[in-house]
Design a protein around this motif. Sequence first.
Motif, PDB file in Angstrom:
ATOM      1  N   SER A 131      39.506  26.354  39.455  1.00 48.09           N
ATOM      2  CA  SER A 131      40.297  27.811  39.803  1.00 48.09           C
ATOM      3  C   SER A 131      40.778  27.856  41.475  1.00 48.09           C
ATOM      4  O   SER A 131      40.983  28.773  41.902  1.00 48.09           O
ATOM      5  N   GLY A 159      43.000  27.155  36.521  1.00 49.15           N
ATOM      6  CA  GLY A 159      44.598  27.024  36.866  1.00 49.15           C
ATOM      7  C   GLY A 159      44.704  28.432  37.829  1.00 49.15           C
ATOM      8  O   GLY A 159      45.840  28.563  38.149  1.00 49.15           O
ATOM      9  N   ARG A 161      44.363  28.889  40.921  1.00 46.59           N
ATOM     10  CA  ARG A 161      44.562  28.438  42.216  1.00 46.59           C
ATOM     11  C   ARG A 161      44.390  29.564  43.359  1.00 46.59           C
ATOM     12  O   ARG A 161      45.262  29.756  44.156  1.00 46.59           O
ATOM     13  N   ASP A 164      46.316  29.648  47.330  1.00 51.09           N
ATOM     14  CA  ASP A 164      47.952  29.296  47.177  1.00 51.09           C
ATOM     15  C   ASP A 164      48.505  30.345  48.039  1.00 51.09           C
ATOM     16  O   ASP A 164      49.303  29.865  49.072  1.00 51.09           O
ATOM     17  N   SER A 179      49.765  31.975  39.167  1.00 48.89           N
ATOM     18  CA  SER A 179      49.774  31.106  38.109  1.00 48.89           C
ATOM     19  C   SER A 179      50.067  31.944  36.800  1.00 48.89           C
ATOM     20  O   SER A 179      49.645  32.939  36.673  1.00 48.89           O
ATOM     21  N   GLY A 180      50.626  31.713  35.750  1.00 48.48           N
ATOM     22  CA  GLY A 180      50.841  32.212  34.812  1.00 48.48           C
ATOM     23  C   GLY A 180      51.686  33.575  34.731  1.00 48.48           C
ATOM     24  O   GLY A 180      52.730  33.273  35.340  1.00 48.48           O
ATOM     25  N   GLY A 182      50.230  36.066  36.710  1.00 48.78           N
ATOM     26  CA  GLY A 182      49.927  36.233  38.058  1.00 48.78           C
ATOM     27  C   GLY A 182      49.347  37.650  38.448  1.00 48.78           C
ATOM     28  O   GLY A 182      49.580  38.586  37.385  1.00 48.78           O
ATOM     29  N   GLU A 214      54.567  36.099  30.977  1.00 50.21           N
ATOM     30  CA  GLU A 214      53.929  34.642  31.308  1.00 50.21           C
ATOM     31  C   GLU A 214      54.948  33.765  32.066  1.00 50.21           C
ATOM     32  O   GLU A 214      55.938  33.747  31.667  1.00 50.21           O
ATOM     33  N   ARG A 217      54.663  34.060  37.512  1.00 54.60           N
ATOM     34  CA  ARG A 217      53.799  33.849  38.923  1.00 54.60           C
ATOM     35  C   ARG A 217      53.816  34.717  39.881  1.00 54.60           C
ATOM     36  O   ARG A 217      53.970  34.609  41.090  1.00 54.60           O
ATOM     37  N   THR A 220      53.107  35.646  44.765  1.00 55.20           N
ATOM     38  CA  THR A 220      53.380  35.024  45.819  1.00 55.20           C
ATOM     39  C   THR A 220      53.732  35.703  47.015  1.00 55.20           C
ATOM     40  O   THR A 220      54.235  36.808  46.921  1.00 55.20           O
TER      41      THR A 220
END
Length: 561
Positions: A131, A159, A161, A164, A179-180, A182, A214, A217, A220
């Motif tokens: 994770s 996953g 993350r 990040d 990820s995915g 988000g 999906e 993401r 970010t």
Amino acid sequence: MKHVLLTLGGCLTGLALAAQTGAAADYAKISQSAGNFNANLSNQGKFGFVSASRDQRVYSGAPFSGNGEVHITDLNTDGTVASQSLLKADDFEIFSGLSGAEFGTSTTTPGDLNADDKPDFLIGAPGAGESGGLVLLLSTGTGYNAEFLPLPESLLEIGARWGDHLHFKDGTYFAGLASGTGKVVEFTIGNDFAIEVLNVFDQSNGELAGHLEEGDRFGTGISVYDIDGDGIDDILCGAPGDDDGGSNFGAVYQLYRNNDGSIERTVKLSAASGGFNGFLNSDDGFGISIVPLGDLDQDGNPDIAVGAPGDDDGNIDVGAVWIIFLRADGTMKRQRKINLTNGNLEQSGLGLGDRFGTRIASIGDINGDGTTDLAVGVPHDDDGGTDRGAFFTVMIEYCEIPVALFEYESNGPTVTFSIPGGEGFTYIWNFSDGNYSQAENPTHTFASNGVYNVCLTINGPCGGNFYCGNVTVTGAGALNTESTEAAAVEVFPNPATSFVRVKSPREMTAVTLRDLTGKEVWKRNVTGFTTEISVAGLPKGMYILSVRTAVGETASKVQVM
């Protein structure tokens, strides 16, 4: 007699035309062989994951150099390195037996957590475990102790993350689990260094439901900033996998928040939303990095920088940074692009696959010209070896908005107006007696005595201003009571949310409402002393209301909330 208008009328910014601000005034490259940088970078280390910078200090991760490392660089005013130090994951016992931890993908500086008068760090290691991980570095005076923070069990998706994307402001942390679909997690760290989750923003939130899919993401490039100036911090984040317009074109979300931290509304900028009209293409990844820039074009609204590392201008995946000028409602007013072919970086040496814009950080006004400057990551730069990485310090160009506050000198009914002016400026003077001028410093003779509400619209290469001031004219014979009364037009309520009423002491013939670009948004020929204008459907911001009577025209500012 010379007159300086200090309190009459009002000065409105934002009559922007083809703004030049937003380009690079100068830049410096920091890499294995440039910018006075003297550390040894490794092949495939991907130095350039800049984040959480302070004024003239940049924290730049090389997360693929062993288990990762963070280079701390203090900058000169020309953007080159003045001094540097290194935090290396493999120097800490907690990384023993690990590989590919990606320490340094993001870095935050929460201050002095253990009260020893030394700065501490929270650094992302998204490759550490299924994770990801958050590494807390606590100063010991001579170095740092490192420990992984226990992550919330409810958010330990494989996953995910963690690490990040991180941001810290005023005691609160924000993590983008991009990820995915988000999500963004807002949390604090207690005295026992346990994570306490405050909010989770994802597709289950009402304002985001139906927008996220999906692979988007979402989460970010997190930045926290009071976008709308209401005293409440809002959230900026990206969704580089968003498919508006095409596969992985990307998007930016502005999450406007209530006092309790919940989302009041969202504004999305993408190829299909928010007025964004820049050219995006497949896999551009627009939104992977975002930072606020303050008010670059001086229109009263904040502006932002957005990375698009998959941009193909000049070559495949060279990358780009978009400078986006926002309206008061969060939609885009205009944009500029900085990359290999735009924005004065044409000689920068950017090339195939560099992915300029993978990360962006603010470095304050490093060269003292009045604009926020940037550190822009280029993790696939090949100076010294393959994918050793680099970052650019980009000094954003300052371009002054013209001032519309004018002076005047009377000689009987003849009045000479003066304004500082500038190269490339244009002028529209409305003397409120039915006459106009486009001269820089016009001289106008009024037919009658009275008080005239003289208005000037001035535009330059970077934008414009509007100003109205009452000018008293004597020595022309009979008093023009009509012009005196015209200056007393009432506009209420102001600011307004749904409508404004206009009341004139003289019978009106026409009423016009324009935005600050001069675009006519409402006009009506009227007969009478009062009228009402609906503003409910207009974007928030400042507008110019012109009222025409049989004896002239007067202008007033109207703010729509």
